[in-house]
Design an enzyme around this catalytic site. Structure first.
Site, PDB file in Angstrom:
ATOM      1  CG  ASN A  94     -36.902 -52.702  80.296  1.00 42.02           C
ATOM      2  OD1 ASN A  94     -37.985 -52.197  80.025  1.00 42.02           O
ATOM      3  ND2 ASN A  94     -36.779 -53.697  81.147  1.00 42.02           N
ATOM      4  CG  HIS A 115     -38.780 -52.672  91.196  1.00 43.20           C
ATOM      5  ND1 HIS A 115     -37.874 -53.633  91.569  1.00 43.20           N
ATOM      6  CD2 HIS A 115     -39.269 -53.060  89.987  1.00 43.20           C
ATOM      7  CE1 HIS A 115     -37.800 -54.552  90.623  1.00 43.20           C
ATOM      8  NE2 HIS A 115     -38.639 -54.234  89.646  1.00 43.20           N
ATOM      9  CD  GLU A 145     -39.873 -47.568  90.558  1.00 45.90           C
ATOM     10  OE1 GLU A 145     -40.035 -47.440  89.328  1.00 45.90           O
ATOM     11  OE2 GLU A 145     -40.320 -48.525  91.198  1.00 45.90           O
ATOM     12  CB  SER A 181     -40.690 -50.083  86.355  1.00 48.77           C
ATOM     13  OG  SER A 181     -41.465 -50.591  87.418  1.00 48.77           O
ATOM     14  CG  ASP A 220     -35.084 -48.074  91.500  1.00 53.61           C
ATOM     15  OD1 ASP A 220     -34.497 -47.866  90.422  1.00 53.61           O
ATOM     16  OD2 ASP A 220     -35.512 -49.191  91.830  1.00 53.61           O
ATOM     17  CG  HIS A 235     -37.331 -48.035  84.395  1.00 55.97           C
ATOM     18  ND1 HIS A 235     -37.328 -48.948  83.364  1.00 55.97           N
ATOM     19  CD2 HIS A 235     -37.559 -48.751  85.526  1.00 55.97           C
ATOM     20  CE1 HIS A 235     -37.561 -50.158  83.841  1.00 55.97           C
ATOM     21  NE2 HIS A 235     -37.697 -50.062  85.156  1.00 55.97           N
ATOM     22  CE  LYS A 262     -34.533 -51.910  84.919  1.00 60.57           C
ATOM     23  NZ  LYS A 262     -34.896 -53.296  84.675  1.00 60.57           N
TER      24      LYS A 262
HETATM   25  C1  LIG Z   1     -37.453 -49.743  89.154  1.00 60.26           C
HETATM   26  C2  LIG Z   1     -36.587 -50.951  89.121  1.00 60.26           C
HETATM   27  N1  LIG Z   1     -35.647 -51.107  90.066  1.00 60.26           N
HETATM   28  C3  LIG Z   1     -34.843 -52.177  90.097  1.00 60.26           C
HETATM   29  C4  LIG Z   1     -34.943 -53.163  89.141  1.00 60.26           C
HETATM   30  C5  LIG Z   1     -34.038 -54.359  89.212  1.00 60.26           C
HETATM   31  O1  LIG Z   1     -33.006 -54.211  88.291  1.00 60.26           O
HETATM   32  P1  LIG Z   1     -32.279 -55.491  87.661  1.00 60.26           P
HETATM   33  O2  LIG Z   1     -33.144 -55.927  86.518  1.00 60.26           O
HETATM   34  O3  LIG Z   1     -30.945 -55.017  87.246  1.00 60.26           O
HETATM   35  O4  LIG Z   1     -32.231 -56.527  88.735  1.00 60.26           O
HETATM   36  C6  LIG Z   1     -35.883 -53.044  88.121  1.00 60.26           C
HETATM   37  C7  LIG Z   1     -35.965 -54.096  87.078  1.00 60.26           C
HETATM   38  O5  LIG Z   1     -36.955 -54.567  86.684  1.00 60.26           O
HETATM   39  C8  LIG Z   1     -36.730 -51.912  88.100  1.00 60.26           C
HETATM   40  O6  LIG Z   1     -37.658 -51.766  87.167  1.00 60.26           O
END
Ligand SMILES: Cc1ncc(COP(=O)(O)O)c(C=O)c1O
Length: 381
Positions: free
Chosen positions: A54, A140, A180, A184, A209, A212, A233
């Site tokens: 990412n 997520h 989000e 993702s 969130d 991304h 990311k």
């Molecule tokens: C949408 C989303 N939120 C939160 C996270 C978690 O982030 P981190 O990888 O920093 O724990 C991810 C990671 O995969 C994600 O894709």
């Protein structure tokens, strides 16, 4: 206990869903004139072009980011050595928080060691079994787990369906809505402006969130109640931040268990992310990423490859069964390309896919070669 574990492993294996780690080394090859590293990794002695990570802006190997971390290591040492509320909160943390606020327009920020911990801290501290939270169907796992752990009443609307979201808001006015910015696993974007207007109408706090989408999309055009941004990311580092009003952040700092009972993010990581933010703020890398997205999609279209609709760095190719996903991903690996092989439970049954992630650091020839390889693998299968 080991017997129980073995049975579950066998069941997952039989269903084609067993996940295993594979040692993957990031390579530090030469850089081009703009300090951008071609994206390659090494696995089992083979060099692969990385379309699975990412690192959307190619910042994880940027010399200025590395130098900033090195200097911070000299100054602050390797770790923060304590919880932020004890002695783990340094100038490096405060500077990163200030930089995040300047770029996002939010009043205050709280740093956490990961996005998973960030979502957990935010949602578990705010909500309990007495609350209803409205959420997009595809949020997520870290948010779902946090809400479920606290027995919050979760009402989910079909993915990006504004009418359904509006109906839930009308039924549960004042309840928070969680989404989000860029999803993702699908790579598509939420209708943030419309969702923000709905939330305002029903006096409901909006929580985004932005893992991304931060600095990659127009997610900053709306100002939600709370925003989660991650550093692992597009910023090429590690950790996350919750952004919001000063009152929210002070409340979380004093009450979020993930913050209070955990060692603060390493100061050197903070310094690296602060530098990465500065580089990302110019917009040059985003421009290069955009060109790569357009080129890859054009090339796929020319070759008759039907990618899912996405204008972002996440370009999924729906294949269906887990077996098919593993087969095509394996063949691409043989041809020198590493792509994400995504299977249930990460996505619903029958919606296995390749998750192809693009970066500003991909070269046009790498994008063209991947499209050609996908065409060949799909034809052969
Ligand atoms: C949408 C989303 N939120 C939160 C996270 C978690 O982030 P981190 O990888 O920093 O724990 C991810 C990671 O995969 C994600 O894709």
């Amino acid at each position: 206990m080991l017997q129980r574990i073995a049975i579950r492993q066998q069941q997952q294996q039989a269903a084609g869903l067993l996940r295993r780690r594979v040692l993957t080394e990031q390579r530090l090859p030469g850089q081009d004139a703009q300090n951008i590293m071609p994206r390659t990794v090494q696995r089992q002695g083979r060099i692969l072009v990385d379309f699975a990570g990412n690192d959307y802006l190619g910042l994880s190997f940027h010399p200025q980011v590395i130098a900033a971390q090195q200097q911070a290591l000299q100054r602050y040492g390797c770790g923060s050595t304590a919880s932020p509320l004890v002695s783990g909160y340094s100038e490096a943390h405060a500077l990163l928080e200030q930089q995040l606020c300047r770029l996002s327009g939010h009043e205050a920020a709280l740093l956490l060691p990961s996005g998973f911990a960030g979502n957990s801290a935010l949602l578990k501290t705010l909500f309990s079994a007495a609350d209803t939270v409205i959420a997009d169907k595809l949020i997520h796992a870290s948010m779902i787990d946090a809400l479920k752990d606290h027995q919050v009443k979760l009402r989910r609307f079909p993915h990006n369906n504004l009418d359904a979201a509006a109906k839930l808001l009308a039924r549960f006015p004042g309840s928070a809505l969680v989404t989000e910015s860029v999803f993702s696993m699908d790579g598509d974007s939420a209708p943030l402006t419309a969702l923000a207007a709905l939330c305002q109408q029903f006096d409901s706090p909006l929580i985004i969130d932005d893992a991304h989408g931060f600095l990659l999309s127009d997610s900053l055009t709306v100002q939600p109640f709370a925003r989660l941004v991650t550093f692992g990311k597009a910023l090429g580092g590690q950790g996350a931040a919750i952004l919001g009003a000063r009152a929210l952040i002070d409340f979380l700092a004093a009450n979020a268990r993930e913050y209070i009972y955990s060692t603060a993010l390493a100061p050197a990581s903070c310094a690296g992310v602060t530098q990465a933010l500065q580089l990302a703020a110019s917009g040059h890398l985003q421009q290069r990423l955009k060109q790569n997205i357009e080129l890859f999609r054009q090339e796929c279209q020319r070759l008759g490859i039907r990618l899912m609709p996405s204008a972002t760095a996440i370009q999924p190719l729906l294949l269906g069964s887990s077996e098919r996903v593993m087969q095509v991903a394996g063949e691409l690996l043989q041809q020198g390309f590493l792509v994400g092989a995504i299977r249930p439970p990460t996505v619903p049954q029958g919606q296995g896919r390749l998750r192809i992630t693009l970066s500003a650091s991909h070269q046009p020839t790498q994008l063209q070669a991947l499209a050609t390889a996908i065409r060949e693998c799909c034809d052969a299968g």
